[in-house]
Design a protein around this motif. Sequence first.
Motif, PDB file in Angstrom:
ATOM      1  N   ASN A 302       0.811  -1.238   0.000  1.00 36.84           N
ATOM      2  CA  ASN A 302       0.000   0.000   0.000  1.00 36.84           C
ATOM      3  C   ASN A 302       0.837   1.277   0.000  1.00 36.84           C
ATOM      4  O   ASN A 302       0.281   2.364   0.180  1.00 36.84           O
ATOM      5  CB  ASN A 302      -0.969   0.058   1.180  1.00 36.84           C
ATOM      6  N   SER A 303       2.148   1.174  -0.178  1.00 38.27           N
ATOM      7  CA  SER A 303       3.004   2.363  -0.087  1.00 38.27           C
ATOM      8  C   SER A 303       3.701   2.660  -1.403  1.00 38.27           C
ATOM      9  O   SER A 303       3.784   1.810  -2.304  1.00 38.27           O
ATOM     10  CB  SER A 303       4.059   2.181   1.008  1.00 38.27           C
ATOM     11  N   ILE A 304       4.190   3.906  -1.498  1.00 38.53           N
ATOM     12  CA  ILE A 304       5.058   4.355  -2.596  1.00 38.53           C
ATOM     13  C   ILE A 304       6.377   4.791  -1.973  1.00 38.53           C
ATOM     14  O   ILE A 304       6.386   5.548  -0.995  1.00 38.53           O
ATOM     15  CB  ILE A 304       4.430   5.532  -3.372  1.00 38.53           C
ATOM     16  N   ARG A 305       7.465   4.320  -2.544  1.00 39.58           N
ATOM     17  CA  ARG A 305       8.783   4.749  -2.068  1.00 39.58           C
ATOM     18  C   ARG A 305       9.469   5.587  -3.135  1.00 39.58           C
ATOM     19  O   ARG A 305       9.345   5.313  -4.337  1.00 39.58           O
ATOM     20  CB  ARG A 305       9.658   3.552  -1.680  1.00 39.58           C
ATOM     21  N   VAL A 306      10.171   6.626  -2.663  1.00 38.78           N
ATOM     22  CA  VAL A 306      10.890   7.545  -3.542  1.00 38.78           C
ATOM     23  C   VAL A 306      12.389   7.285  -3.344  1.00 38.78           C
ATOM     24  O   VAL A 306      12.896   7.360  -2.219  1.00 38.78           O
ATOM     25  CB  VAL A 306      10.555   9.013  -3.205  1.00 38.78           C
ATOM     26  N   TRP A 307      13.093   6.987  -4.452  1.00 35.39           N
ATOM     27  CA  TRP A 307      14.504   6.619  -4.388  1.00 35.39           C
ATOM     28  C   TRP A 307      15.354   7.623  -5.160  1.00 35.39           C
ATOM     29  O   TRP A 307      14.967   8.081  -6.238  1.00 35.39           O
ATOM     30  CB  TRP A 307      14.730   5.226  -4.990  1.00 35.39           C
ATOM     31  N   ASN A 308      16.514   7.960  -4.617  1.00 34.64           N
ATOM     32  CA  ASN A 308      17.482   8.815  -5.302  1.00 34.64           C
ATOM     33  C   ASN A 308      18.213   7.975  -6.348  1.00 34.64           C
ATOM     34  O   ASN A 308      18.784   6.937  -6.024  1.00 34.64           O
ATOM     35  CB  ASN A 308      18.480   9.388  -4.294  1.00 34.64           C
ATOM     36  N   CYS A 314      16.556   5.405  -0.276  1.00 29.65           N
ATOM     37  CA  CYS A 314      15.153   5.794  -0.158  1.00 29.65           C
ATOM     38  C   CYS A 314      15.052   7.163   0.499  1.00 29.65           C
ATOM     39  O   CYS A 314      15.598   7.382   1.587  1.00 29.65           O
ATOM     40  CB  CYS A 314      14.385   4.758   0.650  1.00 29.65           C
ATOM     41  N   LEU A 315      14.368   8.093  -0.161  1.00 28.71           N
ATOM     42  CA  LEU A 315      14.226   9.456   0.339  1.00 28.71           C
ATOM     43  C   LEU A 315      12.935   9.657   1.121  1.00 28.71           C
ATOM     44  O   LEU A 315      12.888  10.471   2.046  1.00 28.71           O
ATOM     45  CB  LEU A 315      14.272  10.444  -0.827  1.00 28.71           C
ATOM     46  N   GLN A 316      11.871   8.938   0.751  1.00 27.39           N
ATOM     47  CA  GLN A 316      10.580   9.167   1.375  1.00 27.39           C
ATOM     48  C   GLN A 316       9.674   7.965   1.130  1.00 27.39           C
ATOM     49  O   GLN A 316       9.778   7.287   0.094  1.00 27.39           O
ATOM     50  CB  GLN A 316       9.919  10.443   0.808  1.00 27.39           C
ATOM     51  N   THR A 317       8.808   7.692   2.066  1.00 23.49           N
ATOM     52  CA  THR A 317       7.787   6.651   1.915  1.00 23.49           C
ATOM     53  C   THR A 317       6.413   7.293   2.025  1.00 23.49           C
ATOM     54  O   THR A 317       6.112   7.967   3.018  1.00 23.49           O
ATOM     55  CB  THR A 317       7.940   5.553   2.978  1.00 23.49           C
ATOM     56  N   LEU A 318       5.588   7.101   0.998  1.00 24.22           N
ATOM     57  CA  LEU A 318       4.254   7.703   0.935  1.00 24.22           C
ATOM     58  C   LEU A 318       3.221   6.641   1.295  1.00 24.22           C
ATOM     59  O   LEU A 318       3.176   5.575   0.677  1.00 24.22           O
ATOM     60  CB  LEU A 318       3.985   8.246  -0.471  1.00 24.22           C
ATOM     61  N   THR A 319       2.391   6.944   2.284  1.00 22.77           N
ATOM     62  CA  THR A 319       1.464   5.944   2.820  1.00 22.77           C
ATOM     63  C   THR A 319       0.004   6.397   2.787  1.00 22.77           C
ATOM     64  O   THR A 319      -0.814   5.927   3.582  1.00 22.77           O
ATOM     65  CB  THR A 319       1.856   5.596   4.266  1.00 22.77           C
ATOM     66  N   ASP A 320      -0.342   7.284   1.882  1.00 20.62           N
ATOM     67  CA  ASP A 320      -1.714   7.810   1.848  1.00 20.62           C
ATOM     68  C   ASP A 320      -2.721   6.833   1.248  1.00 20.62           C
ATOM     69  O   ASP A 320      -3.919   6.938   1.521  1.00 20.62           O
ATOM     70  CB  ASP A 320      -1.754   9.123   1.071  1.00 20.62           C
ATOM     71  N   HIS A 321      -2.258   5.909   0.411  1.00 26.84           N
ATOM     72  CA  HIS A 321      -3.185   4.919  -0.142  1.00 26.84           C
ATOM     73  C   HIS A 321      -3.508   3.862   0.908  1.00 26.84           C
ATOM     74  O   HIS A 321      -2.666   3.538   1.758  1.00 26.84           O
ATOM     75  CB  HIS A 321      -2.588   4.249  -1.383  1.00 26.84           C
ATOM     76  N   THR A 322      -4.714   3.310   0.831  1.00 25.14           N
ATOM     77  CA  THR A 322      -5.160   2.316   1.807  1.00 25.14           C
ATOM     78  C   THR A 322      -5.252   0.917   1.220  1.00 25.14           C
ATOM     79  O   THR A 322      -5.721  -0.008   1.895  1.00 25.14           O
ATOM     80  CB  THR A 322      -6.518   2.723   2.391  1.00 25.14           C
ATOM     81  N   CYS A 338      -2.332   5.401  -8.678  1.00 23.47           N
ATOM     82  CA  CYS A 338      -3.676   4.841  -8.554  1.00 23.47           C
ATOM     83  C   CYS A 338      -3.609   3.555  -7.749  1.00 23.47           C
ATOM     84  O   CYS A 338      -2.571   2.896  -7.657  1.00 23.47           O
ATOM     85  CB  CYS A 338      -4.314   4.602  -9.919  1.00 23.47           C
ATOM     86  N   SER A 339      -4.763   3.200  -7.166  1.00 25.00           N
ATOM     87  CA  SER A 339      -4.785   2.097  -6.209  1.00 25.00           C
ATOM     88  C   SER A 339      -6.111   1.356  -6.273  1.00 25.00           C
ATOM     89  O   SER A 339      -7.110   1.867  -6.807  1.00 25.00           O
ATOM     90  CB  SER A 339      -4.562   2.649  -4.790  1.00 25.00           C
ATOM     91  N   LEU A 340      -6.099   0.165  -5.702  1.00 25.93           N
ATOM     92  CA  LEU A 340      -7.342  -0.576  -5.551  1.00 25.93           C
ATOM     93  C   LEU A 340      -8.261   0.065  -4.514  1.00 25.93           C
ATOM     94  O   LEU A 340      -9.399  -0.383  -4.332  1.00 25.93           O
ATOM     95  CB  LEU A 340      -7.050  -2.025  -5.152  1.00 25.93           C
ATOM     96  N   ASP A 341      -7.789   1.124  -3.831  1.00 28.18           N
ATOM     97  CA  ASP A 341      -8.654   1.851  -2.892  1.00 28.18           C
ATOM     98  C   ASP A 341      -9.592   2.821  -3.607  1.00 28.18           C
ATOM     99  O   ASP A 341     -10.251   3.636  -2.977  1.00 28.18           O
ATOM    100  CB  ASP A 341      -7.824   2.582  -1.832  1.00 28.18           C
ATOM    101  N   LYS A 342      -9.644   2.750  -4.958  1.00 25.16           N
ATOM    102  CA  LYS A 342     -10.581   3.503  -5.797  1.00 25.16           C
ATOM    103  C   LYS A 342     -10.208   4.980  -5.932  1.00 25.16           C
ATOM    104  O   LYS A 342     -11.068   5.804  -6.229  1.00 25.16           O
ATOM    105  CB  LYS A 342     -12.027   3.385  -5.270  1.00 25.16           C
ATOM    106  N   VAL A 346      -2.727  12.825  -6.762  1.00 20.33           N
ATOM    107  CA  VAL A 346      -1.754  13.695  -7.421  1.00 20.33           C
ATOM    108  C   VAL A 346      -0.824  14.248  -6.355  1.00 20.33           C
ATOM    109  O   VAL A 346      -1.267  14.859  -5.379  1.00 20.33           O
ATOM    110  CB  VAL A 346      -2.461  14.845  -8.173  1.00 20.33           C
ATOM    111  N   TRP A 347       0.486  14.033  -6.544  1.00 24.86           N
ATOM    112  CA  TRP A 347       1.491  14.430  -5.571  1.00 24.86           C
ATOM    113  C   TRP A 347       2.349  15.547  -6.147  1.00 24.86           C
ATOM    114  O   TRP A 347       2.672  15.553  -7.332  1.00 24.86           O
ATOM    115  CB  TRP A 347       2.395  13.245  -5.212  1.00 24.86           C
ATOM    116  N   ALA A 348       2.731  16.489  -5.274  1.00 26.76           N
ATOM    117  CA  ALA A 348       3.630  17.578  -5.670  1.00 26.76           C
ATOM    118  C   ALA A 348       4.618  17.829  -4.546  1.00 26.76           C
ATOM    119  O   ALA A 348       4.317  17.586  -3.366  1.00 26.76           O
ATOM    120  CB  ALA A 348       2.841  18.850  -5.978  1.00 26.76           C
TER     121      ALA A 348
END
Length: 444
Positions: A302-308, A314-322, A338-342, A346-348
């Motif tokens: 359920n997460s997105i990771r941002v890598w340099n 790993c610079l950041q882990t995004l956990t807003d999706h459920t 996009c996710s199965l959480d429907k 959009v990230w900035a």
Amino acid sequence: MDYDRGKRVFNRLGPSSDNNRSHNNNYNNSNNNQKVCYHWRAGNCTRANCTFLHHEVAGNGAGASKRPYNNGFATEDHRASNVRRGGSSYVNGANTWGRGGGRGGNGNGNSNRAVVVKNDRVCKYWVTGSCSFGDQCKFLHSWCTGSCFAMLTQLEGHQKVVSGIALPVGSDKLYTGSKDETVRVWDCQSGQCAGVINLGGEVGCMLSEGPWMFVGLPNLVKAWNVQTSAELSLNGPVGQVYSLAVGNELLFAGVQDGNILAWKYNTVTNCFEPVAALQGHSAAVVTLVVGANRLYSGSMDNSIRVWNLENLQCLQTLTDHTSVVMSVLCWDQFLLSCSLDKTIKVWAATDSGNLEVTYTHSEEHGLLTLCGMHDLESKPVLLCACNDNTVRAYDLPSFMERGKIFAKQEIRSIQGGPNIFFTGDGTGEVRVWKWLADQSATPA
């Protein structure tokens, strides 16, 4: 309800006037089934004393009519479901998301691009060539709605879900991979299958970069050069390879065990050498994308990771999706996921450099994949495959709906090309679509 020669027959309630009560009582003691007036259904019956029904009911009269129209006018109960989501026109250069009145907006716009349909489903009888209603059918007799694209042809041959599509730059061949353990090569001029490559494992993903074709398989990445026919096997993955991406001269593979493996091509030895294993996800990495000197990975955790891309940290882990993050996409300075959480998020980047959600677009169904491209007017369009066997097309950044594509099963692969794009569904069918000039635009 019964069926009489393919036409719906309903129980007649009988006339309601006092003069006809005795006649109605006679009906109670006899078979009172009558047909609904065909001309009334079409909204043009002119007979004053028509002998056929001018209403439709279910059972013994309980419930509302199932027809979406009443003498040519949409009822209040059906207007919302039969009028496409519309909104204000796309504004070039605008970075305000959701101004088109999509599901995440107010939905009250009056764009000329609003698409009106009778019923948002494909007629199952039309699919088999047996619909007798023709233009009067209340279901769609088309695999798409909207005026911005049309289907060119369909490519049949795969026996299972199409999990990868690749169109190498400068090549006249299209490559499609499937869970039927094959890659098919299609001639772009004739549309005929030019070859079938048996791989001995399910294809999890495909990617073309320069002359190289990469295919994700169980415990392996297969690579071959379409110019020299050189073939290589990249070992190291544990489990199915679900995603591939290229950035900073590195090939990345998202694997079932949660790792992201990286290789670099050695021109001296003419082979791909392992560089690193990026660890952090606790479940399969199903989507990868490179942008702004970053690698973004979406996972079943359920997460997105941002890598340099420089030091592979790993610079950041995004956990807003459920739920499972199925697809990530870079557009300008934004990241879309996009996710199965429907939801589509959009990230900035903020002043600190971290990503935060700036807009959330909600759908009625889980989302499977995103693909961004431009229409004939060079306007950005987002194609979103949902698990209700449809693909929605949205203008960016307004999220105003442009049209919809329907399929027999879920569409798991979308790939863009020059003024065309391709979709692959769960039946193994690949369809080729072409962009059309915007017919709804008002001439200057």
